[in-house]
Design a protein around this motif. Sequence first.
Motif, PDB file in Angstrom:
ATOM      1  N   GLN A   1      33.062  35.044  44.370  1.00 27.37           N
ATOM      2  CA  GLN A   1      32.156  35.981  43.595  1.00 27.37           C
ATOM      3  C   GLN A   1      32.565  37.556  44.317  1.00 27.37           C
ATOM      4  OE1 GLN A   1      30.452  35.076  41.087  1.00 27.37           O
ATOM      5  NE2 GLN A   1      31.501  33.194  41.119  1.00 27.37           N
ATOM      6  N   LYS A   2      32.589  37.554  45.402  1.00 24.25           N
ATOM      7  CA  LYS A   2      32.507  38.890  46.114  1.00 24.25           C
ATOM      8  C   LYS A   2      34.326  39.457  45.554  1.00 24.25           C
ATOM      9  CE  LYS A   2      33.589  41.248  50.662  1.00 24.25           C
ATOM     10  NZ  LYS A   2      33.813  40.890  52.004  1.00 24.25           N
ATOM     11  N   PHE A   3      35.192  38.718  45.418  1.00 21.96           N
ATOM     12  CA  PHE A   3      36.565  39.139  45.253  1.00 21.96           C
ATOM     13  C   PHE A   3      36.329  39.582  43.670  1.00 21.96           C
ATOM     14  CE2 PHE A   3      40.098  37.911  42.676  1.00 21.96           C
ATOM     15  CZ  PHE A   3      41.158  38.849  43.273  1.00 21.96           C
ATOM     16  N   ASN A   4      35.854  38.676  42.790  1.00 23.58           N
ATOM     17  CA  ASN A   4      35.649  38.719  41.308  1.00 23.58           C
ATOM     18  C   ASN A   4      35.122  40.279  41.288  1.00 23.58           C
ATOM     19  OD1 ASN A   4      36.237  38.170  38.810  1.00 23.58           O
ATOM     20  ND2 ASN A   4      34.290  37.580  38.453  1.00 23.58           N
ATOM     21  N   ALA A   5      33.786  40.733  41.889  1.00 25.34           N
ATOM     22  CA  ALA A   5      33.124  41.483  41.874  1.00 25.34           C
ATOM     23  C   ALA A   5      33.797  42.931  42.166  1.00 25.34           C
ATOM     24  CB  ALA A   5      31.550  41.609  42.571  1.00 25.34           C
ATOM     25  N   LEU A   6      34.431  42.908  43.461  1.00 23.30           N
ATOM     26  CA  LEU A   6      35.206  43.959  43.921  1.00 23.30           C
ATOM     27  C   LEU A   6      36.408  44.268  43.044  1.00 23.30           C
ATOM     28  CD1 LEU A   6      34.993  43.328  47.605  1.00 23.30           C
ATOM     29  CD2 LEU A   6      33.622  45.076  46.519  1.00 23.30           C
ATOM     30  N   THR A   7      37.080  43.646  42.236  1.00 25.83           N
ATOM     31  CA  THR A   7      38.336  43.925  41.523  1.00 25.83           C
ATOM     32  C   THR A   7      37.775  44.181  40.138  1.00 25.83           C
ATOM     33  OG1 THR A   7      38.410  41.418  41.299  1.00 25.83           O
ATOM     34  CG2 THR A   7      39.555  42.580  43.198  1.00 25.83           C
ATOM     35  N   GLN A   8      36.560  44.170  39.803  1.00 24.13           N
ATOM     36  CA  GLN A   8      36.539  44.524  38.296  1.00 24.13           C
ATOM     37  C   GLN A   8      37.229  45.736  37.678  1.00 24.13           C
ATOM     38  OE1 GLN A   8      34.637  42.431  35.900  1.00 24.13           O
ATOM     39  NE2 GLN A   8      34.929  41.019  37.420  1.00 24.13           N
TER      40      GLN A   8
ATOM     41  N   ASP B   1      45.267  43.730  49.580  1.00 20.90           N
ATOM     42  CA  ASP B   1      44.318  43.289  50.513  1.00 20.90           C
ATOM     43  C   ASP B   1      43.265  42.410  49.990  1.00 20.90           C
ATOM     44  OD1 ASP B   1      45.559  45.161  51.849  1.00 20.90           O
ATOM     45  OD2 ASP B   1      44.298  46.902  52.047  1.00 20.90           O
ATOM     46  N   LEU B   2      42.495  42.748  48.898  1.00 20.16           N
ATOM     47  CA  LEU B   2      41.570  41.793  48.413  1.00 20.16           C
ATOM     48  C   LEU B   2      41.911  40.097  48.183  1.00 20.16           C
ATOM     49  CD1 LEU B   2      39.558  44.171  46.371  1.00 20.16           C
ATOM     50  CD2 LEU B   2      38.894  43.120  48.313  1.00 20.16           C
ATOM     51  N   ILE B   3      43.352  40.429  47.275  1.00 24.68           N
ATOM     52  CA  ILE B   3      43.727  39.086  46.838  1.00 24.68           C
ATOM     53  C   ILE B   3      44.241  38.183  48.020  1.00 24.68           C
ATOM     54  CG2 ILE B   3      46.068  38.108  46.144  1.00 24.68           C
ATOM     55  CD1 ILE B   3      46.234  40.449  44.084  1.00 24.68           C
ATOM     56  N   ILE B   4      44.565  39.024  49.113  1.00 28.87           N
ATOM     57  CA  ILE B   4      45.108  38.020  50.413  1.00 28.87           C
ATOM     58  C   ILE B   4      43.897  37.462  51.116  1.00 28.87           C
ATOM     59  CG2 ILE B   4      45.899  38.507  52.746  1.00 28.87           C
ATOM     60  CD1 ILE B   4      48.297  40.118  51.523  1.00 28.87           C
ATOM     61  N   GLU B   5      42.805  38.394  51.193  1.00 27.62           N
ATOM     62  CA  GLU B   5      41.560  38.073  51.835  1.00 27.62           C
ATOM     63  C   GLU B   5      40.936  36.928  51.050  1.00 27.62           C
ATOM     64  OE1 GLU B   5      37.113  39.660  51.926  1.00 27.62           O
ATOM     65  OE2 GLU B   5      38.734  41.100  52.319  1.00 27.62           O
ATOM     66  N   ASN B   6      40.930  36.734  49.730  1.00 29.41           N
ATOM     67  CA  ASN B   6      40.492  35.837  48.853  1.00 29.41           C
ATOM     68  C   ASN B   6      41.357  34.422  49.131  1.00 29.41           C
ATOM     69  OD1 ASN B   6      38.602  34.710  46.885  1.00 29.41           O
ATOM     70  ND2 ASN B   6      40.578  34.490  45.537  1.00 29.41           N
ATOM     71  N   ALA B   7      42.569  34.464  49.165  1.00 26.66           N
ATOM     72  CA  ALA B   7      43.376  33.401  49.440  1.00 26.66           C
ATOM     73  C   ALA B   7      43.261  32.902  50.777  1.00 26.66           C
ATOM     74  CB  ALA B   7      44.914  33.885  49.151  1.00 26.66           C
ATOM     75  N   ARG B   8      43.068  33.711  51.832  1.00 26.13           N
ATOM     76  CA  ARG B   8      42.583  33.046  53.279  1.00 26.13           C
ATOM     77  C   ARG B   8      41.376  32.516  53.318  1.00 26.13           C
ATOM     78  NH1 ARG B   8      43.953  37.909  56.231  1.00 26.13           N
ATOM     79  NH2 ARG B   8      46.145  37.140  56.197  1.00 26.13           N
ATOM     80  N   ALA B   9      40.483  33.058  52.490  1.00 28.08           N
ATOM     81  CA  ALA B   9      39.132  32.505  52.551  1.00 28.08           C
ATOM     82  C   ALA B   9      39.058  31.194  51.872  1.00 28.08           C
ATOM     83  CB  ALA B   9      38.051  33.524  52.171  1.00 28.08           C
TER      84      ALA B   9
ATOM     85  N   GLU C   1      47.169  49.548  44.095  1.00 33.27           N
ATOM     86  CA  GLU C   1      48.138  48.220  44.592  1.00 33.27           C
ATOM     87  C   GLU C   1      47.794  47.828  45.818  1.00 33.27           C
ATOM     88  OE1 GLU C   1      50.450  51.014  41.740  1.00 33.27           O
ATOM     89  OE2 GLU C   1      49.070  51.288  43.651  1.00 33.27           O
ATOM     90  N   GLN C   2      47.243  48.726  46.736  1.00 32.18           N
ATOM     91  CA  GLN C   2      47.039  47.995  48.221  1.00 32.18           C
ATOM     92  C   GLN C   2      45.744  47.565  48.231  1.00 32.18           C
ATOM     93  OE1 GLN C   2      49.289  48.291  50.911  1.00 32.18           O
ATOM     94  NE2 GLN C   2      47.903  46.767  51.809  1.00 32.18           N
TER      95      GLN C   2
END
Length: 100
Positions: free
Chosen positions: A75-82, A22-30, A17-18
């Motif tokens: 692309q980074k978000f997608n790879a890290l969240t597989q 973190d990854l979702i918020i980072e992707n949204a901000r970027a 969950e955490q």
Amino acid sequence: MMSRVVLVELTAKRGQEQVARDLIIENARASLENEPGCLIFDVSIDPENPARFILYEIYRQASDFEDHLAMPHYQKFNALTQDVFVEKTVHLLDLLTDQR
């Protein structure tokens, strides 16, 4: 030309969950910082289920969303969240009214 609305429902794996948050918020901000066509990128969490996230995104037009999918930060978000999510649903919509 209609704006593109993207509604994404994500459910993180138990214990992820955490990381997901973190990854979702980072992707949204970027997305908001680096994509002129990304007008809104809201991230919500289910108060009764902290593993469930809802993303509400508005892009100036459909091609701006296509550009979003090719961006390095996405692309980074997608790879890290597989292996982070057990469920992902994406709804692509056209905006009929704009209250901004």
